[in-house]
Design a protein around this motif. Sequence first.
Motif, PDB file in Angstrom:
ATOM      1  N   VAL A 217      52.002  34.458  -7.249  1.00 48.96           N
ATOM      2  CA  VAL A 217      51.318  35.304  -8.233  1.00 48.96           C
ATOM      3  C   VAL A 217      52.352  36.081  -9.040  1.00 48.96           C
ATOM      4  O   VAL A 217      53.213  36.759  -8.469  1.00 48.96           O
ATOM      5  CB  VAL A 217      50.353  36.286  -7.535  1.00 48.96           C
ATOM      6  N   ALA A 218      52.271  35.999 -10.345  1.00 55.29           N
ATOM      7  CA  ALA A 218      53.172  36.768 -11.202  1.00 55.29           C
ATOM      8  C   ALA A 218      52.831  38.253 -11.083  1.00 55.29           C
ATOM      9  O   ALA A 218      51.649  38.619 -11.157  1.00 55.29           O
ATOM     10  CB  ALA A 218      53.038  36.314 -12.653  1.00 55.29           C
ATOM     11  N   PRO A 219      53.830  39.119 -10.888  1.00 59.13           N
ATOM     12  CA  PRO A 219      53.550  40.553 -10.725  1.00 59.13           C
ATOM     13  C   PRO A 219      52.851  41.172 -11.924  1.00 59.13           C
ATOM     14  O   PRO A 219      52.117  42.151 -11.777  1.00 59.13           O
ATOM     15  CB  PRO A 219      54.930  41.168 -10.502  1.00 59.13           C
ATOM     16  N   GLY A 220      53.056  40.599 -13.114  1.00 59.21           N
ATOM     17  CA  GLY A 220      52.425  41.127 -14.308  1.00 59.21           C
ATOM     18  C   GLY A 220      53.095  42.386 -14.800  1.00 59.21           C
ATOM     19  O   GLY A 220      54.040  42.901 -14.185  1.00 59.21           O
ATOM     20  N   PRO A 221      52.584  42.943 -15.891  1.00 56.05           N
ATOM     21  CA  PRO A 221      53.222  44.142 -16.459  1.00 56.05           C
ATOM     22  C   PRO A 221      53.061  45.378 -15.580  1.00 56.05           C
ATOM     23  O   PRO A 221      53.858  46.316 -15.669  1.00 56.05           O
ATOM     24  CB  PRO A 221      52.508  44.314 -17.803  1.00 56.05           C
ATOM     25  N   VAL A 222      52.010  45.395 -14.727  1.00 56.63           N
ATOM     26  CA  VAL A 222      51.786  46.535 -13.823  1.00 56.63           C
ATOM     27  C   VAL A 222      51.646  45.971 -12.405  1.00 56.63           C
ATOM     28  O   VAL A 222      50.531  45.670 -11.948  1.00 56.63           O
ATOM     29  CB  VAL A 222      50.530  47.339 -14.222  1.00 56.63           C
ATOM     30  N   PRO A 223      52.749  45.810 -11.684  1.00 58.67           N
ATOM     31  CA  PRO A 223      52.696  45.184 -10.359  1.00 58.67           C
ATOM     32  C   PRO A 223      51.731  45.858  -9.386  1.00 58.67           C
ATOM     33  O   PRO A 223      51.128  45.187  -8.544  1.00 58.67           O
ATOM     34  CB  PRO A 223      54.143  45.271  -9.873  1.00 58.67           C
ATOM     35  N   ALA A 224      51.572  47.182  -9.494  1.00 62.14           N
ATOM     36  CA  ALA A 224      50.670  47.876  -8.574  1.00 62.14           C
ATOM     37  C   ALA A 224      49.237  47.385  -8.728  1.00 62.14           C
ATOM     38  O   ALA A 224      48.495  47.268  -7.740  1.00 62.14           O
ATOM     39  CB  ALA A 224      50.738  49.384  -8.805  1.00 62.14           C
ATOM     40  N   LEU A 225      48.821  47.086  -9.947  1.00 58.93           N
ATOM     41  CA  LEU A 225      47.477  46.553 -10.164  1.00 58.93           C
ATOM     42  C   LEU A 225      47.347  45.148  -9.587  1.00 58.93           C
ATOM     43  O   LEU A 225      46.312  44.791  -9.030  1.00 58.93           O
ATOM     44  CB  LEU A 225      47.151  46.536 -11.653  1.00 58.93           C
ATOM     45  N   THR A 226      48.395  44.367  -9.735  1.00 60.36           N
ATOM     46  CA  THR A 226      48.389  43.024  -9.152  1.00 60.36           C
ATOM     47  C   THR A 226      48.267  43.110  -7.641  1.00 60.36           C
ATOM     48  O   THR A 226      47.504  42.361  -7.022  1.00 60.36           O
ATOM     49  CB  THR A 226      49.670  42.270  -9.544  1.00 60.36           C
ATOM     50  N   LEU A 227      49.028  44.021  -7.054  1.00 59.69           N
ATOM     51  CA  LEU A 227      48.951  44.205  -5.601  1.00 59.69           C
ATOM     52  C   LEU A 227      47.541  44.590  -5.182  1.00 59.69           C
ATOM     53  O   LEU A 227      46.978  44.002  -4.246  1.00 59.69           O
ATOM     54  CB  LEU A 227      49.944  45.279  -5.152  1.00 59.69           C
ATOM     55  N   LEU A 228      46.957  45.572  -5.843  1.00 61.16           N
ATOM     56  CA  LEU A 228      45.619  46.021  -5.471  1.00 61.16           C
ATOM     57  C   LEU A 228      44.613  44.873  -5.593  1.00 61.16           C
ATOM     58  O   LEU A 228      43.746  44.703  -4.728  1.00 61.16           O
ATOM     59  CB  LEU A 228      45.190  47.201  -6.346  1.00 61.16           C
ATOM     60  N   ALA A 229      44.753  44.072  -6.642  1.00 60.83           N
ATOM     61  CA  ALA A 229      43.840  42.943  -6.834  1.00 60.83           C
ATOM     62  C   ALA A 229      43.949  41.947  -5.687  1.00 60.83           C
ATOM     63  O   ALA A 229      42.930  41.452  -5.170  1.00 60.83           O
ATOM     64  CB  ALA A 229      44.136  42.253  -8.161  1.00 60.83           C
ATOM     65  N   GLU A 230      45.168  41.636  -5.263  1.00 61.97           N
ATOM     66  CA  GLU A 230      45.353  40.668  -4.182  1.00 61.97           C
ATOM     67  C   GLU A 230      44.864  41.215  -2.846  1.00 61.97           C
ATOM     68  O   GLU A 230      44.236  40.500  -2.054  1.00 61.97           O
ATOM     69  CB  GLU A 230      46.824  40.266  -4.091  1.00 61.97           C
ATOM     70  N   VAL A 231      45.150  42.488  -2.571  1.00 60.66           N
ATOM     71  CA  VAL A 231      44.676  43.091  -1.325  1.00 60.66           C
ATOM     72  C   VAL A 231      43.151  43.112  -1.312  1.00 60.66           C
ATOM     73  O   VAL A 231      42.515  42.782  -0.299  1.00 60.66           O
ATOM     74  CB  VAL A 231      45.250  44.505  -1.148  1.00 60.66           C
ATOM     75  N   ALA A 233      41.040  41.143  -2.825  1.00 66.23           N
ATOM     76  CA  ALA A 233      40.490  39.800  -2.649  1.00 66.23           C
ATOM     77  C   ALA A 233      40.512  39.396  -1.177  1.00 66.23           C
ATOM     78  O   ALA A 233      39.530  38.852  -0.644  1.00 66.23           O
ATOM     79  CB  ALA A 233      41.264  38.800  -3.497  1.00 66.23           C
ATOM     80  N   GLY A 234      41.623  39.660  -0.497  1.00 69.04           N
ATOM     81  CA  GLY A 234      41.732  39.305   0.911  1.00 69.04           C
ATOM     82  C   GLY A 234      40.813  40.121   1.796  1.00 69.04           C
ATOM     83  O   GLY A 234      40.176  39.595   2.721  1.00 69.04           O
ATOM     84  N   VAL A 235      40.717  41.418   1.523  1.00 70.18           N
ATOM     85  CA  VAL A 235      39.884  42.298   2.342  1.00 70.18           C
ATOM     86  C   VAL A 235      38.405  41.983   2.125  1.00 70.18           C
ATOM     87  O   VAL A 235      37.607  41.980   3.072  1.00 70.18           O
ATOM     88  CB  VAL A 235      40.204  43.769   2.037  1.00 70.18           C
ATOM     89  N   ALA A 236      38.008  41.709   0.880  1.00 67.83           N
ATOM     90  CA  ALA A 236      36.619  41.356   0.605  1.00 67.83           C
ATOM     91  C   ALA A 236      36.238  40.070   1.333  1.00 67.83           C
ATOM     92  O   ALA A 236      35.150  39.962   1.919  1.00 67.83           O
ATOM     93  CB  ALA A 236      36.402  41.203  -0.901  1.00 67.83           C
ATOM     94  N   LYS A 237      37.125  39.096   1.304  1.00 71.24           N
ATOM     95  CA  LYS A 237      36.853  37.829   1.986  1.00 71.24           C
ATOM     96  C   LYS A 237      36.746  38.037   3.490  1.00 71.24           C
ATOM     97  O   LYS A 237      35.842  37.487   4.140  1.00 71.24           O
ATOM     98  CB  LYS A 237      37.964  36.837   1.661  1.00 71.24           C
ATOM     99  N   ILE A 259      47.341  44.498   4.603  1.00 65.69           N
ATOM    100  CA  ILE A 259      47.239  44.196   3.174  1.00 65.69           C
ATOM    101  C   ILE A 259      46.957  42.729   2.896  1.00 65.69           C
ATOM    102  O   ILE A 259      46.575  42.385   1.779  1.00 65.69           O
ATOM    103  CB  ILE A 259      48.504  44.650   2.422  1.00 65.69           C
ATOM    104  N   THR A 260      47.122  41.853   3.884  1.00 62.18           N
ATOM    105  CA  THR A 260      46.860  40.437   3.652  1.00 62.18           C
ATOM    106  C   THR A 260      45.426  40.045   4.001  1.00 62.18           C
ATOM    107  O   THR A 260      45.074  38.868   3.934  1.00 62.18           O
ATOM    108  CB  THR A 260      47.845  39.566   4.455  1.00 62.18           C
ATOM    109  N   GLY A 261      44.587  41.017   4.342  1.00 63.54           N
ATOM    110  CA  GLY A 261      43.194  40.709   4.616  1.00 63.54           C
ATOM    111  C   GLY A 261      43.001  39.843   5.841  1.00 63.54           C
ATOM    112  O   GLY A 261      42.223  38.898   5.830  1.00 63.54           O
ATOM    113  N   GLU A 262      43.689  40.217   6.900  1.00 64.66           N
ATOM    114  CA  GLU A 262      43.603  39.476   8.152  1.00 64.66           C
ATOM    115  C   GLU A 262      43.081  40.417   9.231  1.00 64.66           C
ATOM    116  O   GLU A 262      43.653  41.479   9.464  1.00 64.66           O
ATOM    117  CB  GLU A 262      44.979  38.933   8.541  1.00 64.66           C
ATOM    118  N   SER A 263      41.995  40.042   9.866  1.00 62.35           N
ATOM    119  CA  SER A 263      41.395  40.868  10.897  1.00 62.35           C
ATOM    120  C   SER A 263      42.333  40.981  12.098  1.00 62.35           C
ATOM    121  O   SER A 263      42.871  39.984  12.574  1.00 62.35           O
ATOM    122  CB  SER A 263      40.069  40.234  11.327  1.00 62.35           C
ATOM    123  N   PHE A 264      42.530  42.208  12.591  1.00 62.88           N
ATOM    124  CA  PHE A 264      43.409  42.370  13.755  1.00 62.88           C
ATOM    125  C   PHE A 264      43.095  43.682  14.464  1.00 62.88           C
ATOM    126  O   PHE A 264      42.275  44.469  14.016  1.00 62.88           O
ATOM    127  CB  PHE A 264      44.878  42.294  13.339  1.00 62.88           C
TER     128      PHE A 264
END
Length: 457
Positions: A217-231, A233-237, A259-264
């Motif tokens: 995933v490209a970090p994009g112009p605002v990496p923090a937003l990219t991070l939040l989006a990926e986290v 997505a994983g947590v919702a799933k 942050i990777t959306g893995e139950s533990f």
Amino acid sequence: MPPSAAYRPSRSHAALGEAFYDPVPAAVFPKHILRWRNQRAAETVGLGGLTDAEWTQHFGQFAPLPGSFEASLALRYHGHQFRHYNPDLGDGRGFLFAQLYDAEGRLLDLGTKGSGRTPYSRAGDGRLTLKGGVREILATELLEARGVNTSKSFSLIETGEALHRGDEPSPTRSSVLVRLSHSHIRIGTFQRLAYLGQTEAIGRLIEYALATYWPQVAPGPVPALTLLAEVMAGVAKMGAQWMAAGFVHGVLNTDNINITGESFDYGPWRFLKTYDPRFTAAYFDESGLYAYGRQPSTLLWNLERLAECLMDFAPEADLVAQLERFQDLFRPALRAAWFKRLGLLPGDLDADLAFLSSLYQFLLDSGAGFEQTIFDWVGGDASRAAASPQRALYERPDFAPIRLGLETCADPAAVLPLGDGPVDLPIEDVEALWAPIAAFDDWSAFEAKIAAIRALA
């Protein structure tokens, strides 16, 4: 250990710097009795060739794995516990023992539970009961079989100490567990840095997390937003998968959400016997904060705490807008998780969710068994339902539209579950599996249950 060609170690987490962890020694245990070896998981990371003696040396005595950490790392984090902020957290009875790559090139962690005291143990003894280790194995095995993204119980070694606990008969036997996870970076990891005002370290963690866990995933112009989006997505799933599995985690504190959306980190977990949105897993959750039906909203609340930690790195309005997408992520994930379990082909999202809503209402009104109903109707095939102990419930008028939906959306390629009935794990069964271990050191019922669970996959 002569490394296999598939064994690829890493020290990746150390690159974050000493502000993120404390090197710690493992406890010295009087005994090392190997009780669980996840050979299936070991093969995926090149450790399947270890002898039992080598296995015990690494995962009971914690001799370093070649090429990974020389000293284990107790990770630093804070977190909200039942929505009260606690700055005194951190790895109190575990540590990051090693990192390594699987065949797909994913960086994985070998983390411990019950490996001794650390700077964050507070009044705890840093130990894990053998029963607690057995319960975690059961949880992770059944969750994996039901399609949940979960950590894997990698090793369990009984350690020969007598532990005193208030929530089970004492003294009780001790153990050390090793789990295989995609990450041990938690929402609470970010919270600690924000609490301490370590803005530069948050930036470093954002950069590390994106490069390590989402390199595609490209970090994009605002990496923090990219991070939040990926986290998100994983947590919702993950949350959607819990709901379809009938699983109640029990303690959804921010330090228990990685942050990777893995139950533990399985403590007072439960599986539903019947559908009940108010059902709680923890006896101490008197308000029902982490009840089954509140898990999705609780996960969103935790994600909001992560967003607060990113406010120096992204405009607040953009972070809020990202959080508002949670339902857009959760709804299709819920449909995907349920339809996979039921062996159905998806169609229109709103129509599919309306079908699920009707199914929920039927389960609530009828008192039908949660897992029995899924078992009876996988693939929309009525033949199992006709032989079900609850077949009379399927003659109720409110089940007619559900039956139609099941038959209409049936996937011809769906695989029916094996066996003569559903493989379930209510708390009574967990106690029944533990009883012969506690009384006679008889592991046969536990082993049979694991075999039945693995036959589902």
